[in-house]
Design a protein around this motif. Sequence first.
Motif, PDB file in Angstrom:
ATOM      1  N   LEU A 146       4.220   0.185  12.656  1.00 58.86           N
ATOM      2  CA  LEU A 146       3.992   1.356  12.848  1.00 58.86           C
ATOM      3  C   LEU A 146       4.212   2.385  11.926  1.00 58.86           C
ATOM      4  N   THR A 147       5.868   2.566  11.218  1.00 56.25           N
ATOM      5  CA  THR A 147       6.125   3.096   9.756  1.00 56.25           C
ATOM      6  C   THR A 147       5.442   3.266   9.035  1.00 56.25           C
ATOM      7  N   PHE A 148       4.498   2.250   8.690  1.00 58.38           N
ATOM      8  CA  PHE A 148       4.236   1.683   7.101  1.00 58.38           C
ATOM      9  C   PHE A 148       2.634   2.732   7.745  1.00 58.38           C
ATOM     10  N   ALA A 149       2.359   2.908   8.764  1.00 54.51           N
ATOM     11  CA  ALA A 149       0.662   3.228   8.933  1.00 54.51           C
ATOM     12  C   ALA A 149       1.109   4.350   9.140  1.00 54.51           C
ATOM     13  N   ALA A 150       2.258   5.225   9.369  1.00 52.89           N
ATOM     14  CA  ALA A 150       2.782   7.065   9.766  1.00 52.89           C
ATOM     15  C   ALA A 150       2.855   7.305   7.607  1.00 52.89           C
ATOM     16  N   LEU A 151       3.425   6.576   6.904  1.00 53.83           N
ATOM     17  CA  LEU A 151       3.311   6.711   5.715  1.00 53.83           C
ATOM     18  C   LEU A 151       1.900   6.754   5.008  1.00 53.83           C
ATOM     19  N   GLY A 166       1.008  -1.350  -0.155  1.00 55.41           N
ATOM     20  CA  GLY A 166       0.036  -0.018   0.360  1.00 55.41           C
ATOM     21  C   GLY A 166       0.591   1.098   0.074  1.00 55.41           C
ATOM     22  N   ALA A 167       2.178   1.207   1.279  1.00 53.73           N
ATOM     23  CA  ALA A 167       3.413   2.117   0.504  1.00 53.73           C
ATOM     24  C   ALA A 167       3.428   2.277  -0.748  1.00 53.73           C
ATOM     25  N   ALA A 168       3.805   1.286  -0.958  1.00 52.86           N
ATOM     26  CA  ALA A 168       4.186   1.880  -1.996  1.00 52.86           C
ATOM     27  C   ALA A 168       3.668   2.132  -3.463  1.00 52.86           C
ATOM     28  N   ALA A 169       2.409   1.582  -3.583  1.00 52.69           N
ATOM     29  CA  ALA A 169       1.222   2.098  -4.314  1.00 52.69           C
ATOM     30  C   ALA A 169       1.148   3.561  -4.069  1.00 52.69           C
ATOM     31  N   LEU A 170       1.067   4.348  -2.728  1.00 51.66           N
ATOM     32  CA  LEU A 170       0.517   5.020  -2.990  1.00 51.66           C
ATOM     33  C   LEU A 170       1.752   6.937  -3.241  1.00 51.66           C
ATOM     34  N   LEU A 171       3.086   5.719  -3.325  1.00 49.83           N
ATOM     35  CA  LEU A 171       4.266   6.140  -3.789  1.00 49.83           C
ATOM     36  C   LEU A 171       4.110   6.070  -5.236  1.00 49.83           C
ATOM     37  N   SER A 172       3.917   5.309  -5.660  1.00 43.92           N
ATOM     38  CA  SER A 172       4.114   6.038  -7.328  1.00 43.92           C
ATOM     39  C   SER A 172       2.521   6.098  -7.649  1.00 43.92           C
ATOM     40  N   VAL A 173       1.909   6.477  -7.485  1.00 44.91           N
ATOM     41  CA  VAL A 173       0.565   7.081  -7.783  1.00 44.91           C
ATOM     42  C   VAL A 173       1.405   8.608  -7.620  1.00 44.91           C
ATOM     43  N   ARG A 174       1.881   8.709  -6.642  1.00 47.63           N
ATOM     44  CA  ARG A 174       1.886  10.528  -6.303  1.00 47.63           C
ATOM     45  C   ARG A 174       3.018  11.067  -7.298  1.00 47.63           C
ATOM     46  N   HIS A 175       3.597   9.865  -7.388  1.00 44.16           N
ATOM     47  CA  HIS A 175       4.843  10.049  -8.545  1.00 44.16           C
ATOM     48  C   HIS A 175       4.408  10.598  -9.738  1.00 44.16           C
ATOM     49  N   THR A 176       3.954   9.668 -10.187  1.00 46.22           N
ATOM     50  CA  THR A 176       2.940   9.604 -11.373  1.00 46.22           C
ATOM     51  C   THR A 176       2.294  10.565 -11.976  1.00 46.22           C
ATOM     52  N   VAL A 177       1.230  11.583 -10.536  1.00 45.24           N
ATOM     53  CA  VAL A 177       0.658  12.341 -10.946  1.00 45.24           C
ATOM     54  C   VAL A 177       1.140  13.546 -10.879  1.00 45.24           C
ATOM     55  N   SER A 178       2.428  13.652 -10.006  1.00 48.35           N
ATOM     56  CA  SER A 178       3.098  15.087 -10.062  1.00 48.35           C
ATOM     57  C   SER A 178       3.449  15.094 -10.987  1.00 48.35           C
ATOM     58  N   ALA A 202      -0.381   6.687   6.699  1.00 52.13           N
ATOM     59  CA  ALA A 202      -1.053   7.871   6.815  1.00 52.13           C
ATOM     60  C   ALA A 202      -0.900   9.581   6.471  1.00 52.13           C
ATOM     61  N   TRP A 203       0.722   9.787   6.743  1.00 50.63           N
ATOM     62  CA  TRP A 203       1.172  10.822   6.176  1.00 50.63           C
ATOM     63  C   TRP A 203       1.179  11.051   4.602  1.00 50.63           C
ATOM     64  N   GLY A 204       0.653  10.238   3.817  1.00 50.72           N
ATOM     65  CA  GLY A 204       1.233  10.562   2.523  1.00 50.72           C
ATOM     66  C   GLY A 204      -0.510  10.453   1.515  1.00 50.72           C
ATOM     67  N   SER A 205      -1.306   9.938   2.590  1.00 52.25           N
ATOM     68  CA  SER A 205      -2.594  10.102   2.276  1.00 52.25           C
ATOM     69  C   SER A 205      -3.571  11.603   2.567  1.00 52.25           C
ATOM     70  N   ALA A 206      -2.866  12.344   3.485  1.00 45.75           N
ATOM     71  CA  ALA A 206      -3.249  13.544   4.211  1.00 45.75           C
ATOM     72  C   ALA A 206      -2.553  14.797   3.109  1.00 45.75           C
ATOM     73  N   LEU A 226      11.587  10.095   8.395  1.00 47.25           N
ATOM     74  CA  LEU A 226       9.899   9.481   9.204  1.00 47.25           C
ATOM     75  C   LEU A 226      10.760   7.854   8.952  1.00 47.25           C
ATOM     76  N   ILE A 227      10.895   7.151   8.433  1.00 45.18           N
ATOM     77  CA  ILE A 227      11.155   5.709   8.857  1.00 45.18           C
ATOM     78  C   ILE A 227      11.801   5.569   9.088  1.00 45.18           C
ATOM     79  N   ALA A 228      13.303   6.266   9.192  1.00 45.48           N
ATOM     80  CA  ALA A 228      14.471   5.614  10.414  1.00 45.48           C
ATOM     81  C   ALA A 228      14.124   6.217  11.322  1.00 45.48           C
ATOM     82  N   LEU A 229      13.520   7.425  12.013  1.00 41.03           N
ATOM     83  CA  LEU A 229      12.686   7.544  13.451  1.00 41.03           C
ATOM     84  C   LEU A 229      11.998   6.077  13.606  1.00 41.03           C
ATOM     85  N   THR A 230      11.016   6.008  12.979  1.00 39.42           N
ATOM     86  CA  THR A 230       9.765   5.375  13.445  1.00 39.42           C
ATOM     87  C   THR A 230       9.888   3.779  13.642  1.00 39.42           C
TER      88      THR A 230
END
Length: 260
Positions: A233-238, A168-180, A240-244, A221-225
């Motif tokens: 919790l790292t993926f949950a933070a990614l 889910g985190a990788a898919a969200l990242l790919s969609v954001r990069h493509t749209v951006s 949540a923040w990525g979706s927002a 964020l990944i390093a700290l969490t």
Amino acid sequence: MDQAPARERPVTLNVPDHPAITRPDREAADAVDTVHAADARDALPHGRAEPGGLVAAYVTGPCAAVVARWAGERGITSGAVSASSLALAGLAAVWFSAGARGGLVAGAPLLAASLVLGQAGAGLARRANPFALRPDAVLDRVGELAVYAGLAAGAAAPGQSAWWLAVGAAALLSVRHTVSASYAAGRHARRPSRRGRSRRGGVARRAAESLRLPFGERFALIALTAALTDARLTFAALLAWGSAAAALTLGVRVARSPAA
């Protein structure tokens, strides 16, 4: 009056100093901030790296400038620096895949060092050819996906699968990069970028970029969490923040669209 033959007359060449020749180390260091802190809001076309927030500009930026200066003095290419960044990200993924607290803590500084080297390599590449397709942006994505895989593998070790979170985190990242990238390409085709903004305005823009969770903020964020909590919790933070951030970006673009 006797004159010396033309072939015996001294010849003086007046060649002005050029900063790219006299100060290659300074040129390399000055190039670092032009990549991850570029004057844009989203991923840029033609393979350029996404702009940076506060982390890329003021946390890893000074360290990357030192690395770029050191590499420029010794003739180390941007490709070698970017490859070292990918190698460190891979080592961090290996430590994360252990799933133990010690592995998560050990992988965090490796990930931070990878971010510094990646930023330095991107700056060196942009200085060498600002308009070329840059492979360092691709290496950044590969390293980030490797870190996701390592975290998911480590979370699966105790019996708590996190692969669906990683996907889910990788898919969200790919969609954001493509749209951006599509949005940035259209925007740059419509109007040139604005220059000459104040330092105060630059800090405000980078703070706004940090809210969009760019590359530096994601790695921080990944390093700290990962070091303080666990992979889930790292993926949950990614997520949540990525979706927002995606929702915020979409809302701003709709508000700024000509039809709005």
